[in-house]
Design a protein around this motif. Structure first.
Motif, short mmCIF file in Angstrom:
data_model
loop_
_atom_site.label_atom_id
_atom_site.label_comp_id
_atom_site.label_asym_id
_atom_site.label_seq_id
_atom_site.Cartn_x
_atom_site.Cartn_y
_atom_site.Cartn_z
N TYR A 194 0.90 -1.30 0.18
CA TYR A 194 0.00 0.01 -0.12
C TYR A 194 1.01 1.36 -0.05
O TYR A 194 1.86 1.20 0.72
CB TYR A 194 -0.89 -0.02 1.26
N ARG A 195 0.43 2.15 -0.80
CA ARG A 195 1.25 3.58 -0.75
C ARG A 195 0.12 4.69 -0.35
O ARG A 195 -0.84 4.79 -1.30
CB ARG A 195 2.05 3.72 -2.32
N SER A 196 0.50 5.45 0.64
CA SER A 196 -0.51 6.36 0.93
C SER A 196 -0.21 7.86 0.10
O SER A 196 0.71 7.71 -0.87
CB SER A 196 0.14 6.80 2.22
N ARG A 197 -1.31 8.69 0.36
CA ARG A 197 -1.07 9.85 -0.72
C ARG A 197 0.18 10.32 -0.21
O ARG A 197 0.69 11.34 -1.17
CB ARG A 197 -2.24 10.78 -0.06
N GLU A 198 1.04 10.38 0.78
CA GLU A 198 2.04 10.79 1.10
C GLU A 198 3.37 10.18 0.34
O GLU A 198 4.52 10.83 0.60
CB GLU A 198 2.30 11.31 2.54
N GLY A 199 3.18 9.11 -0.04
CA GLY A 199 4.25 8.39 -0.74
C GLY A 199 4.79 7.35 0.25
O GLY A 199 5.85 6.83 0.02
N VAL A 200 4.15 7.03 1.40
CA VAL A 200 4.79 6.03 2.42
C VAL A 200 4.36 4.57 2.02
O VAL A 200 3.17 4.48 1.69
CB VAL A 200 4.28 6.29 3.80
N PHE A 201 5.25 3.73 2.06
CA PHE A 201 4.88 2.43 1.61
C PHE A 201 4.78 1.57 2.71
O PHE A 201 5.36 1.75 3.74
CB PHE A 201 5.92 1.74 0.81
N THR A 202 3.71 0.60 2.71
CA THR A 202 3.46 -0.21 3.69
C THR A 202 3.39 -1.52 3.15
O THR A 202 2.77 -1.57 2.13
CB THR A 202 2.05 0.08 4.46
N GLY A 203 3.86 -2.60 3.79
CA GLY A 203 3.90 -3.81 3.13
C GLY A 203 4.15 -5.00 4.27
O GLY A 203 3.93 -4.93 5.35
N PRO A 204 4.41 -6.14 3.54
CA PRO A 204 4.60 -7.34 4.39
C PRO A 204 5.83 -7.48 5.66
O PRO A 204 5.77 -8.39 6.32
CB PRO A 204 4.47 -8.55 3.58
#
Length: 171
Positions: free
Chosen positions: A30-40
């Motif tokens: 997932y990439r937020s509007r701010e460009g921060v990635f979240t993953g496994p």
């Protein structure tokens, strides 16, 4: 998950794993509007990082590990990108096969060959992807080629569409 170690490597030097294979994994990024990635992956809290660094300096150091071949078979990846605006871009990779060779820990500079094939889901049909090249895990440099076939352009629309401030109904 399957791991094929080279048992005799414990007596000779660095721990060697001939093959590390993951069967049918599913990943969500997932990439937020701010460009921060979240993953496994899990981030190591700062406090634990400091303890680990102190332990390495005082102790013997990390164990050297060599993985001859890392593979993923029949994996799936779902990627939701909110940075592109509304609606968010959603890319779904299926039947993903990945192979990376020559991985070392601690990381050393060198080319690790990488090959990946998979399918991109579309609304009406699937497209094919092929990714071939190498990566240097220490510097994160890479040289690759990407081939895509039969991918619906609608899937990638959030990346090429022009944002307008007003809706156009006709004309």
């Amino acid at each position: 998950m399957r791991v094929y170690p080279s048992v005799l490597s414990l007596l000779k030097g660095p721990l060697r794993v001939r093959e590390f294979m993951i069967l049918r994994p599913s990943f969500y990024f997932y990439r937020s509007r701010e460009g921060v990635f979240t993953g496994p992956w899990t981030a190591i809290p700062e406090k634990e990082k400091e303890i680990a660094e102190d332990g390495e300096k005082k102790g013997k150091g990390p164990i050297a590990i060599r993985i001859d071949r890392f593979r993923i078979e029949k994996g799936s990846v779902d990627f939701e990108d909110r940075k592109t605006g509304e609606p968010p871009a959603q890319i779904k990779l299926r039947e993903l096969d990945l192979e990376i060779k020559d991985i070392y820990f601690p990381l050393i500079s060198g080319h690790s060959p990488i090959v990946s094939k998979g399918k991109v889901e579309g609304k009406k049909r699937e497209g094919d992807t092929e990714f071939v090249g190498w990566i240097d895990f220490k510097t994160m440099d890479m040289k690759t080629s990407l081939k895509v076939r039969k991918i619906e352009l609608k899937t990638l629309e959030p990346y090429y569409r022009k944002r307008v401030s007003a809706e156009i109904h006709s004309g």
